[in-house]
Design a protein around this motif. Sequence first.
Motif, PDB file in Angstrom:
ATOM      1  N   UNK A  34    -106.609   6.531 -76.589  1.00 14.76           N
ATOM      2  CA  UNK A  34    -107.636   7.538 -76.826  1.00 14.76           C
ATOM      3  C   UNK A  34    -107.015   8.825 -77.378  1.00 14.76           C
ATOM      4  N   UNK A  35    -107.882   9.771 -77.713  1.00 13.03           N
ATOM      5  CA  UNK A  35    -107.419  11.057 -78.208  1.00 13.03           C
ATOM      6  C   UNK A  35    -106.901  11.004 -79.635  1.00 13.03           C
ATOM      7  N   UNK A  36    -107.445  10.066 -80.417  1.00 17.20           N
ATOM      8  CA  UNK A  36    -107.029   9.889 -81.809  1.00 17.20           C
ATOM      9  C   UNK A  36    -108.225  10.192 -82.702  1.00 17.20           C
ATOM     10  N   UNK A  37    -108.337  11.427 -83.205  1.00 18.94           N
ATOM     11  CA  UNK A  37    -109.534  11.819 -83.954  1.00 18.94           C
ATOM     12  C   UNK A  37    -109.706  11.066 -85.276  1.00 18.94           C
ATOM     13  N   UNK A  38    -110.661  10.186 -85.296  1.00 23.91           N
ATOM     14  CA  UNK A  38    -110.999   9.455 -86.517  1.00 23.91           C
ATOM     15  C   UNK A  38    -109.964   8.458 -86.989  1.00 23.91           C
ATOM     16  N   UNK A  39    -109.511   7.527 -86.124  1.00 29.14           N
ATOM     17  CA  UNK A  39    -108.525   6.541 -86.591  1.00 29.14           C
ATOM     18  C   UNK A  39    -109.151   5.647 -87.665  1.00 29.14           C
ATOM     19  N   UNK A  40    -108.637   5.764 -88.886  1.00 24.61           N
ATOM     20  CA  UNK A  40    -109.258   5.076 -90.011  1.00 24.61           C
ATOM     21  C   UNK A  40    -108.463   3.868 -90.489  1.00 24.61           C
ATOM     22  N   UNK A  41    -107.143   3.894 -90.312  1.00 18.57           N
ATOM     23  CA  UNK A  41    -106.314   2.766 -90.737  1.00 18.57           C
ATOM     24  C   UNK A  41    -105.098   2.699 -89.846  1.00 18.57           C
ATOM     25  N   UNK A  42    -104.533   1.505 -89.750  1.00 19.43           N
ATOM     26  CA  UNK A  42    -103.380   1.248 -88.901  1.00 19.43           C
ATOM     27  C   UNK A  42    -102.349   0.461 -89.685  1.00 19.43           C
ATOM     28  N   UNK A  43    -101.087   0.763 -89.455  1.00 23.11           N
ATOM     29  CA  UNK A  43    -100.013  -0.027 -90.045  1.00 23.11           C
ATOM     30  C   UNK A  43     -98.818   0.005 -89.090  1.00 23.11           C
ATOM     31  N   UNK A  44     -98.170  -1.144 -88.939  1.00 24.53           N
ATOM     32  CA  UNK A  44     -96.993  -1.251 -88.081  1.00 24.53           C
ATOM     33  C   UNK A  44     -95.725  -1.006 -88.872  1.00 24.53           C
ATOM     34  N   UNK A  45     -94.715  -0.462 -88.203  1.00 22.04           N
ATOM     35  CA  UNK A  45     -93.398  -0.364 -88.811  1.00 22.04           C
ATOM     36  C   UNK A  45     -92.856  -1.784 -88.987  1.00 22.04           C
ATOM     37  N   UNK A  46     -91.914  -1.982 -89.896  1.00 19.18           N
ATOM     38  CA  UNK A  46     -91.382  -3.331 -90.125  1.00 19.18           C
ATOM     39  C   UNK A  46     -90.822  -4.005 -88.862  1.00 19.18           C
TER      40      UNK A  46
END
Length: 123
Positions: A34-46
């Motif tokens: 929580x506490x993530x204003x407007x999470x629009x996209x996600x990507x993992x480090x390699x």
Amino acid sequence: MAVDAVHQRLYIADIVTGSVVVTDFDGRLTRILTGLPGPADLVLSPDARTLYVALSRGDAIAAVNTATYRTTARYATGADAPSQVVDLDPGTGLGLRPHGLAWFPDGSGLFALGGTASRSCCS
């Protein structure tokens, strides 16, 4: 959504509630970040140790440790962004409000796409 094959987790952004839902591959809820204003996209480090979250309503990119689920850094993407963020469309006076993330082909950093500009960061 980001798929973590190393830890066998799915990360699902919920822009409405400002959270990221974490499940295992069987669909069981593991955690809600929580506490993530407007999470629009996600990507993992390699190496799958860090989840990067484009915060469209926070004008930043959050780095979340995938072992502890703690935010380890926030990279500002607005007009006053630190030097590691390169403004590819200077002079607009608008924040990036990132809604898309992708790794550079050589893995040296992230490219963030927003409504007003594009920037590189998080190297």
